[in-house]
Design a protein around this motif. Structure first.
Motif, mmCIF file in Angstrom:
data_model
loop_
_atom_site.group_PDB
_atom_site.id
_atom_site.type_symbol
_atom_site.label_atom_id
_atom_site.label_comp_id
_atom_site.label_asym_id
_atom_site.label_seq_id
_atom_site.Cartn_x
_atom_site.Cartn_y
_atom_site.Cartn_z
ATOM 1 N N ASP A 28 -6.000 -4.162 -8.897
ATOM 2 C CA ASP A 28 -5.552 -2.941 -9.568
ATOM 3 C C ASP A 28 -4.888 -3.263 -10.906
ATOM 4 N N HIS A 32 -6.093 -2.108 -14.678
ATOM 5 C CA HIS A 32 -5.226 -1.435 -15.642
ATOM 6 C C HIS A 32 -5.193 -2.193 -16.963
ATOM 7 N N THR A 35 -8.514 -1.741 -18.886
ATOM 8 C CA THR A 35 -8.777 -0.378 -19.379
ATOM 9 C C THR A 35 -7.631 0.174 -20.229
ATOM 10 N N ARG A 38 -5.535 2.917 -18.542
ATOM 11 C CA ARG A 38 -6.133 4.244 -18.328
ATOM 12 C C ARG A 38 -6.626 4.443 -16.909
ATOM 13 N N TYR A 39 -7.064 3.363 -16.245
ATOM 14 C CA TYR A 39 -7.654 3.506 -14.911
ATOM 15 C C TYR A 39 -7.239 2.368 -13.997
ATOM 16 N N ASP A 43 -7.099 5.838 -9.469
ATOM 17 C CA ASP A 43 -7.798 6.745 -10.393
ATOM 18 C C ASP A 43 -9.285 6.826 -10.052
ATOM 19 N N ILE A 44 -9.894 5.693 -9.790
ATOM 20 C CA ILE A 44 -11.312 5.665 -9.432
ATOM 21 C C ILE A 44 -11.546 6.443 -8.141
ATOM 22 N N ARG A 107 -0.006 8.883 -16.904
ATOM 23 C CA ARG A 107 -0.880 9.214 -18.037
ATOM 24 C C ARG A 107 -0.230 8.946 -19.388
#
Length: 159
Positions: A28, A32, A35, A38-39, A43-44, A107
Motif C-alpha cells: 500500500d 501511494h 501514484t 493519489r491511490y 482506493d482501488i 484527498r
C-alpha cells in the motif's frame, strides 16, 4: 463503493489475512508513493479511507496509518481498531487514546481532529453504519476475543 468493492470484501474476509498485514502495508505504501499519494489498496477497492497521524504515546514520534474510515454527514469519520480481527490491538489505538488531537489526511487535505471512543448505543449505531460499508467488521468480531474499539473523529474547533 466501487466495482472492485465486492472483491475487496472477499479478500478482507480471509482468515489468515492478519498475518499478511505487514506485507499489505508495504504494498500500500509503495502504491501511494508511485501514484503521488493519489491511490492505495483501499482506493482501488472503492473503500473510503484516511491517513491517521498521531504521536507515539511513549516516543512522541508522529506515526501515520492508513485506515478504512467511514465518513459521516457532519464531516466526522468513524474508525475501528479491528486489525482484520487479529488477537492484538493495533498500536495506533494506544497512541490515539494518549493524544488530545490527531491529524487526518484525506484527498490531499490534512485536518486536525478531536476523537471520542464510542460506547453503548452510540457505538452500536456507528458500528451498524461501518458494517454497511465493510461487512467484514462483523466477521472480525467473531475472530477475536478482544472488544474492537470504535472511534469518532471530529474536526477540532479553533478558539
Amino acid at each position: 463503493m466501487g466495482a472492485l468493492t465486492p472483491l475487496a470484501v472477499k479478500i478482507g474476509s480471509i482468515s489468515w489475512m492478519p498475518r499478511l498485514l505487514p506485507q499489505i502495508v508495504i504494498v500500500d505504501n509503495a502504491m501511494h508513493k508511485l501514484t503521488g499519494d493519489r491511490y492505495g489498496l483501499l482506493d482501488i477497492g472503492g473503500l473510503p479511507n484516511i491517513e491517521l497521524s498521531v504521536p507515539g504515546r511513549k516516543s512522541g514520534v508522529v506515526r501515520s496509518t492508513r485506515l478504512l474510515a467511514v465518513p459521516t454527514d457532519d464531516g466526522a469519520w468513524l474508525i475501528a481498531g479491528s486489525y482484520f480481527g487479529g488477537r492484538d490491538m493495533p498500536q495506533w489505538v494506544f497512541n490515539i487514546r494518549a493524544a488530545d488531537t490527531v491529524d487526518v489526511g484525506h484527498r490531499g487535505t490534512t485536518t486536525t481532529m478531536t476523537w471520542r471512543e464510542l460506547d453503548g448505543a452510540e457505538r452500536e449505531t456507528a458500528w451498524a453504519t461501518m458494517v454497511d460499508v465493510w461487512p467484514n467488521f462483523d466477521l472480525y468480531v467473531r475472530r477475536t476475543p478482544r472488544r474492537i474499539p470504535v472511534f469518532r473523529l471530529e474536526p477540532a474547533t479553533r478558539s
